[in-house]
Design an enzyme around this catalytic site. Structure first.
Site, PDB file in Angstrom:
ATOM      1  N   GLY A 186      -4.866   3.198   1.665  1.00 12.62           N
ATOM      2  CA  GLY A 186      -4.448   4.144   0.628  1.00 12.62           C
ATOM      3  C   GLY A 186      -5.568   4.971   0.018  1.00 12.62           C
ATOM      4  O   GLY A 186      -5.351   6.107  -0.389  1.00 12.62           O
ATOM      5  N   ASP A 205      -6.279   3.466  -4.432  1.00 15.61           N
ATOM      6  CA  ASP A 205      -5.455   4.644  -4.656  1.00 15.61           C
ATOM      7  C   ASP A 205      -4.688   4.565  -5.967  1.00 15.61           C
ATOM      8  O   ASP A 205      -4.643   5.527  -6.722  1.00 15.61           O
ATOM      9  CB  ASP A 205      -4.496   4.867  -3.464  1.00 15.61           C
ATOM     10  CG  ASP A 205      -3.666   3.637  -3.094  1.00 15.61           C
ATOM     11  OD1 ASP A 205      -3.834   2.579  -3.732  1.00 15.61           O
ATOM     12  OD2 ASP A 205      -2.854   3.738  -2.157  1.00 15.61           O
ATOM     13  N   ASP A 231      -0.719  -0.441  -9.826  1.00 18.48           N
ATOM     14  CA  ASP A 231       0.711  -0.561 -10.100  1.00 18.48           C
ATOM     15  C   ASP A 231       0.961  -1.905 -10.790  1.00 18.48           C
ATOM     16  O   ASP A 231       0.761  -2.024 -11.998  1.00 18.48           O
ATOM     17  CB  ASP A 231       1.474  -0.401  -8.769  1.00 18.48           C
ATOM     18  CG  ASP A 231       2.973  -0.434  -8.928  1.00 18.48           C
ATOM     19  OD1 ASP A 231       3.458  -0.215 -10.049  1.00 18.48           O
ATOM     20  OD2 ASP A 231       3.680  -0.682  -7.938  1.00 18.48           O
ATOM     21  N   LYS A 251      -0.436   3.714 -13.041  1.00 20.13           N
ATOM     22  CA  LYS A 251       0.957   3.781 -13.511  1.00 20.13           C
ATOM     23  C   LYS A 251       1.065   3.187 -14.893  1.00 20.13           C
ATOM     24  O   LYS A 251       0.591   2.073 -15.141  1.00 20.13           O
ATOM     25  CB  LYS A 251       1.878   3.008 -12.564  1.00 20.13           C
ATOM     26  CG  LYS A 251       2.288   3.785 -11.357  1.00 20.13           C
ATOM     27  CD  LYS A 251       3.423   3.104 -10.608  1.00 20.13           C
ATOM     28  CE  LYS A 251       3.586   3.747  -9.252  1.00 20.13           C
ATOM     29  NZ  LYS A 251       4.557   3.059  -8.404  1.00 20.13           N
ATOM     30  N   PHE A 298       7.637   6.240  -7.808  1.00 21.93           N
ATOM     31  CA  PHE A 298       6.996   6.014  -6.516  1.00 21.93           C
ATOM     32  C   PHE A 298       6.460   7.327  -5.959  1.00 21.93           C
ATOM     33  O   PHE A 298       7.212   8.270  -5.726  1.00 21.93           O
ATOM     34  CB  PHE A 298       7.947   5.350  -5.518  1.00 21.93           C
ATOM     35  CG  PHE A 298       7.188   4.691  -4.413  1.00 21.93           C
ATOM     36  CD1 PHE A 298       6.635   3.426  -4.584  1.00 21.93           C
ATOM     37  CD2 PHE A 298       6.969   5.346  -3.215  1.00 21.93           C
ATOM     38  CE1 PHE A 298       5.885   2.828  -3.583  1.00 21.93           C
ATOM     39  CE2 PHE A 298       6.218   4.759  -2.205  1.00 21.93           C
ATOM     40  CZ  PHE A 298       5.683   3.492  -2.389  1.00 21.93           C
ATOM     41  N   ASP A 319       1.207   6.010   0.795  1.00 23.85           N
ATOM     42  CA  ASP A 319       2.273   6.003   1.801  1.00 23.85           C
ATOM     43  C   ASP A 319       3.580   5.434   1.273  1.00 23.85           C
ATOM     44  O   ASP A 319       3.611   4.746   0.253  1.00 23.85           O
ATOM     45  CB  ASP A 319       1.864   5.126   2.992  1.00 23.85           C
ATOM     46  CG  ASP A 319       1.948   3.638   2.669  1.00 23.85           C
ATOM     47  OD1 ASP A 319       1.294   3.218   1.687  1.00 23.85           O
ATOM     48  OD2 ASP A 319       2.688   2.915   3.351  1.00 23.85           O
ATOM     49  N   ARG A 328       0.945   9.831   4.265  1.00 21.85           N
ATOM     50  CA  ARG A 328      -0.455   9.731   3.831  1.00 21.85           C
ATOM     51  C   ARG A 328      -1.191  11.054   4.012  1.00 21.85           C
ATOM     52  O   ARG A 328      -2.126  11.354   3.299  1.00 21.85           O
ATOM     53  CB  ARG A 328      -1.193   8.664   4.649  1.00 21.85           C
ATOM     54  CG  ARG A 328      -0.755   7.235   4.383  1.00 21.85           C
ATOM     55  CD  ARG A 328      -1.794   6.269   4.933  1.00 21.85           C
ATOM     56  NE  ARG A 328      -1.279   4.909   5.103  1.00 21.85           N
ATOM     57  CZ  ARG A 328      -1.256   3.990   4.139  1.00 21.85           C
ATOM     58  NH1 ARG A 328      -1.672   4.291   2.935  1.00 21.85           N
ATOM     59  NH2 ARG A 328      -0.796   2.773   4.378  1.00 21.85           N
TER      60      ARG A 328
HETATM   61  P1  IMP Z   1      -0.192  -3.315  -6.986  1.00 20.01           P
HETATM   62  O1  IMP Z   1      -0.717  -4.567  -6.303  1.00 20.01           O
HETATM   63  O2  IMP Z   1       1.270  -3.438  -7.316  1.00 20.01           O
HETATM   64  O3  IMP Z   1      -1.025  -2.863  -8.159  1.00 20.01           O
HETATM   65  O4  IMP Z   1      -0.162  -2.175  -5.918  1.00 20.01           O
HETATM   66  C1  IMP Z   1      -1.254  -1.669  -5.342  1.00 20.01           C
HETATM   67  C2  IMP Z   1      -0.918  -1.093  -3.990  1.00 20.01           C
HETATM   68  O5  IMP Z   1       0.476  -0.840  -3.822  1.00 20.01           O
HETATM   69  C3  IMP Z   1      -1.567   0.252  -3.890  1.00 20.01           C
HETATM   70  O6  IMP Z   1      -2.879   0.129  -3.381  1.00 20.01           O
HETATM   71  C4  IMP Z   1      -0.638   1.018  -3.000  1.00 20.01           C
HETATM   72  O7  IMP Z   1      -0.983   0.813  -1.645  1.00 20.01           O
HETATM   73  C5  IMP Z   1       0.726   0.416  -3.265  1.00 20.01           C
HETATM   74  N1  IMP Z   1       1.511   1.231  -4.233  1.00 20.01           N
HETATM   75  C6  IMP Z   1       1.816   0.934  -5.502  1.00 20.01           C
HETATM   76  N2  IMP Z   1       2.533   1.923  -6.087  1.00 20.01           N
HETATM   77  C7  IMP Z   1       2.662   2.877  -5.142  1.00 20.01           C
HETATM   78  C8  IMP Z   1       3.278   4.179  -5.134  1.00 20.01           C
HETATM   79  O8  IMP Z   1       3.860   4.681  -6.120  1.00 20.01           O
HETATM   80  N3  IMP Z   1       3.196   4.851  -3.970  1.00 20.01           N
HETATM   81  C9  IMP Z   1       2.568   4.380  -2.856  1.00 20.01           C
HETATM   82  N4  IMP Z   1       1.966   3.191  -2.829  1.00 20.01           N
HETATM   83  C10 IMP Z   1       2.011   2.435  -3.962  1.00 20.01           C
HETATM   84 MG    MG Z   2       0.628   1.246   0.663  1.00 17.91          MG
END
Ligand code: IMP
Ligand code: MG
Length: 198
Positions: free
Chosen positions: A59, A115, A118, A146, A167, A174, A180
């Site tokens: 990402g 990237d 979340d 976010k 999202f 992606d 991407r």
């Molecule tokens: P987390 O572990 O939930 O914080 O998510 C981190 C990973 O989830 C990021 O590095 C992204 O690859 C993916 N991700 C989270 N939210 C999004 C989004 O809105 N679009 C695309 N990928 C996301």
């Molecule tokens: Mg991803």
């Protein structure tokens, strides 16, 4: 023109990826001028320190390439690859490290690049793992943050843009490995995201 219409009807030409977007959030020029600012902040902070950047693939690929070319300091770069989504739009909470050996970070000043922040699961797992390797310091830089309550607490030291809990795809981000290569960031149309059933 007629030929294009017939080709579309016959499924020979796919409509543009931008048709899958609800709206564009950040155009390429906006992203790059924000990266100028972030790079200036990072360059100031690390001007007297040896920097090791650890980028989380896939990402952060575009973000890493554009940001690092704006930082005129000696630095070393390593990449980590993790998976947590398994093709869905909601995190599973489980973070799988895809490489066997972690980069050598003993006594280094680490800047983790990702990237998007979340749920926090990914960056918390990476930070915890790198901490066991005794770096001198760890900071986190994300392109997007976010606005939401996270499952794991992670402080991002550098943030490109604060976004709503939607999202997004493009500029490295992606959905099921698609989008991407869009040069901008946009919100994916909700009807394209299957319900997780949770
Ligand atoms: P987390 O572990 O939930 O914080 O998510 C981190 C990973 O989830 C990021 O590095 C992204 O690859 C993916 N991700 C989270 N939210 C999004 C989004 O809105 N679009 C695309 N990928 C996301
Ligand atoms: Mg991803």
């Amino acid at each position: 023109m007629l030929e294009l219409i017939f080709a579309l009807r016959d499924g020979l030409v796919k409509p543009g990826m931008q048709d899958d977007l609800e709206r564009i959030l950040y155009h390429e020029t906006t992203i790059l001028s924000r990266l100028d600012q972030l790079a200036a902040e990072i360059s100031k902070e690390y001007r007297d320190r040896e920097l090791t950047v650890i980028a989380v693939l896939n990402g952060s690929l575009m973000f890493m390439a554009d940001l690092l070319r704006r930082i005129p300091l000696p630095l070393t770069l390593d990449c980590l690859s993790v998976a947590s989504y398994h093709g869905r739009a909601e995190t599973s909470g489980e973070v799988i490290f895809k490489q066997v050996a972690l980069p050598d970070v003993v006594n280094r000043h680490i800047l983790i690049l990702d990237d998007i922040l979340d749920s926090g699961h990914t960056l918390a797992a990476i930070r915890d793992k790198l901490e066991t390797a005794k770096p001198r310091s760890i900071k986190v830089c994300v392109l997007l943050n976010k606005k939401k309550t996270r499952a794991r607490h992670v402080d991002a030291d550098y943030v490109g843009f604060e976004i709503e809990d939607e999202f997004v795809v493009g500029y490295g981000l992606d959905f099921m490995e698609q989008y991407r290569n869009l040069p901008y960031i946009g919100v994916l149309r909700k009807e394209l995201i299957p319900k997780s059933g949770k």
